[in-house]
Design a protein around this motif. Structure first.
Motif, short mmCIF file in Angstrom:
data_model
loop_
_atom_site.label_atom_id
_atom_site.label_comp_id
_atom_site.label_asym_id
_atom_site.label_seq_id
_atom_site.Cartn_x
_atom_site.Cartn_y
_atom_site.Cartn_z
N UNK A 62 0.84 -1.20 0.00
CA UNK A 62 0.00 0.00 0.00
C UNK A 62 0.87 1.25 0.00
N UNK A 63 1.87 1.30 0.87
CA UNK A 63 2.76 2.45 0.90
C UNK A 63 3.60 2.54 -0.37
N UNK A 64 3.94 1.39 -0.94
CA UNK A 64 4.62 1.39 -2.23
C UNK A 64 3.76 2.07 -3.29
N UNK A 65 2.44 1.84 -3.22
CA UNK A 65 1.54 2.50 -4.15
C UNK A 65 1.67 4.01 -4.08
N UNK A 66 1.71 4.56 -2.87
CA UNK A 66 1.93 6.00 -2.72
C UNK A 66 3.28 6.40 -3.31
N UNK A 67 4.30 5.56 -3.07
CA UNK A 67 5.61 5.86 -3.60
C UNK A 67 5.64 5.89 -5.12
N UNK A 68 4.96 4.94 -5.75
CA UNK A 68 4.92 4.90 -7.21
C UNK A 68 4.16 6.10 -7.78
N UNK A 69 3.07 6.46 -7.12
CA UNK A 69 2.31 7.63 -7.57
C UNK A 69 3.20 8.87 -7.53
N UNK A 82 -7.40 4.67 -2.00
CA UNK A 82 -8.07 3.53 -2.65
C UNK A 82 -7.20 2.97 -3.76
N UNK A 83 -6.52 3.85 -4.50
CA UNK A 83 -5.62 3.39 -5.56
C UNK A 83 -4.48 2.58 -4.97
N UNK A 84 -3.95 3.02 -3.83
CA UNK A 84 -2.86 2.29 -3.18
C UNK A 84 -3.35 0.93 -2.67
N UNK A 85 -4.58 0.87 -2.16
CA UNK A 85 -5.14 -0.41 -1.74
C UNK A 85 -5.29 -1.36 -2.93
N UNK A 86 -5.69 -0.81 -4.06
CA UNK A 86 -5.82 -1.65 -5.26
C UNK A 86 -4.48 -2.26 -5.64
N UNK A 87 -3.42 -1.45 -5.64
CA UNK A 87 -2.11 -1.98 -5.99
C UNK A 87 -1.69 -3.07 -5.00
N UNK A 88 -1.89 -2.82 -3.71
CA UNK A 88 -1.51 -3.82 -2.71
C UNK A 88 -2.25 -5.13 -2.94
N UNK A 89 -3.53 -5.04 -3.27
CA UNK A 89 -4.32 -6.24 -3.52
C UNK A 89 -3.80 -6.98 -4.73
N UNK A 90 -3.53 -6.26 -5.82
CA UNK A 90 -3.03 -6.89 -7.03
C UNK A 90 -1.66 -7.52 -6.82
N UNK A 91 -0.81 -6.85 -6.06
CA UNK A 91 0.53 -7.38 -5.81
C UNK A 91 0.48 -8.70 -5.04
N UNK A 92 -0.51 -8.84 -4.17
CA UNK A 92 -0.59 -10.04 -3.34
C UNK A 92 -1.36 -11.18 -4.00
N UNK A 93 -2.07 -10.91 -5.07
CA UNK A 93 -2.92 -11.94 -5.66
C UNK A 93 -2.13 -13.14 -6.16
N UNK A 94 -0.92 -12.91 -6.63
CA UNK A 94 -0.12 -14.01 -7.16
C UNK A 94 1.03 -14.37 -6.23
N UNK A 267 9.55 5.00 2.86
CA UNK A 267 8.46 4.20 3.42
C UNK A 267 8.86 3.84 4.84
N UNK A 268 8.04 4.24 5.79
CA UNK A 268 8.31 3.92 7.19
C UNK A 268 7.33 2.86 7.66
N UNK A 269 7.87 1.77 8.19
CA UNK A 269 7.07 0.69 8.77
C UNK A 269 7.30 0.72 10.28
N UNK A 270 6.27 1.03 11.03
CA UNK A 270 6.40 1.25 12.47
C UNK A 270 6.30 -0.07 13.24
N UNK A 271 7.24 -0.26 14.15
CA UNK A 271 7.24 -1.48 14.96
C UNK A 271 5.94 -1.63 15.75
N UNK A 272 5.35 -0.52 16.16
CA UNK A 272 4.13 -0.60 16.94
C UNK A 272 3.02 -1.32 16.18
N UNK A 273 2.89 -1.03 14.88
CA UNK A 273 1.84 -1.70 14.09
C UNK A 273 2.22 -3.15 13.83
N UNK A 274 3.50 -3.41 13.60
CA UNK A 274 3.93 -4.79 13.39
C UNK A 274 3.67 -5.63 14.64
#
Length: 286
Positions: A62-69, A82-94, A267-274
């Protein structure tokens, strides 16, 4: 051209690279309703890791989607979240199957459903002004795209995942629109035989920081020991070529969050959410 690797499915295009399908922790995938099939021995399965990594990857993509945009200066007709969610979904489908035969993209759906249930389905006024869709809507949109990618194979999502039949009729069109839209802007970004990555491609760099609190120390040590972000960044550099680098940072943030900062291309991934993902994973596995 990367689209030559794609296979036509249900009126759309499919074939997004798995980018680590079975590298991270040996598995990624899902815990939830009956889409999970026991295809391996109990000793080989690790549902906690499956749930944790499936949700981590969705948030990262999802954050990669923002980065690509940002990096590709893409127009967004609608909400960027929503566009970033779409990319995340498509990336995970395969992304292959997890250790119990489930699918990581549906793990992400379960993650958003869990988040919604924690709030007992109650939304505050501020939620309706938020740039993100409600957690339950994010769950529903993932389920719809998965169903739309192959209605014959995912017919169980209508009854077992509460996908309304009238909405299901429109999901194949939503899937086709989503993947064709991202396909049209990803030309030259995917690494292919015709578009090889430069030697030592560093489109993605990594900074994994030490935890600063007792609450996040265990999860920080876990991702370091398992080389979660090392493998993720290595896989991204094997798969994508960006006009300028994105830095992936794992650290304490003081809040459950993940975000892309266009000023720092980070892209920052926070330990708290992990840590929350891991706690939810352990509850799912009980």
């Amino acid at each position: 051209m990367w689209r030559q690797r794609m296979v036509k499915v249900t009126g759309g295009l499919r074939g997004w690279p798995s980018l680590l399908a079975l590298l991270l922790l040996g598995s990624i995938g899902a815990i939830g309703p009956t889409f999970a099939q026991d295809s391996t021995t109990e000793e080989e399965s690790d549902p906690v890791a499956d749930y944790f990594v499936g949700n981590l990857l969705f948030i990262f993509y999802h954050e990669l989607g923002h980065g690509l945009i940002h990096k590709l200066d893409l127009p967004v007709l609608g909400r960027e979240e929503d566009a970033a969610d779409q990319l995340a979904t498509l990336m995970l489908m395969d992304a292959g199957s997890d250790s119990v035969g489930g699918e990581p993209v549906l793990t992400a759906a379960i993650g958003w459903l869990d988040s919604w249930k924690k709030r007992e389905g109650e939304a505050e006024n501020s939620d309706y002004f938020d740039e993100h869709s409600l957690d339950y809507q994010r769950y529903a949109n993932i389920v719809c795209l998965v169903y739309g990618s192959d209605p014959d194979n995912y017919g169980n999502l209508i009854e077992e995942w509460d996908l309304p039949a009238d909405r299901a009729e429109r999901c194949p069109g939503d899937y086709s629109s989503a993947i064709l839209s991202w396909d049209s802007v990803m030309e030259g970004v995917w690494v292919t035989d015709e578009n090889p990555a430069p030697a030592g491609n560093r489109s993605f760099t990594l900074d994994v920081q030490a935890a600063q609190s007792d609450e996040t120390r265990a999860i920080a040590e876990y991702v370091v020991d398992q080389k979660v972000f090392d493998d993720l960044v290595a896989g991204m550099n094997e798969s994508l070529i960006l006009p300028s680098p994105i830095k992936v940072v794992a650290k304490d943030c003081g809040e459950e969050n993940a975000y892309y900062d266009p000023e720092t291309s980070q892209i920052t991934m926070c330990y708290e959410w992990l840590a929350t993902f891991m706690a939810d994973a352990e509850k799912q596995a009980e």
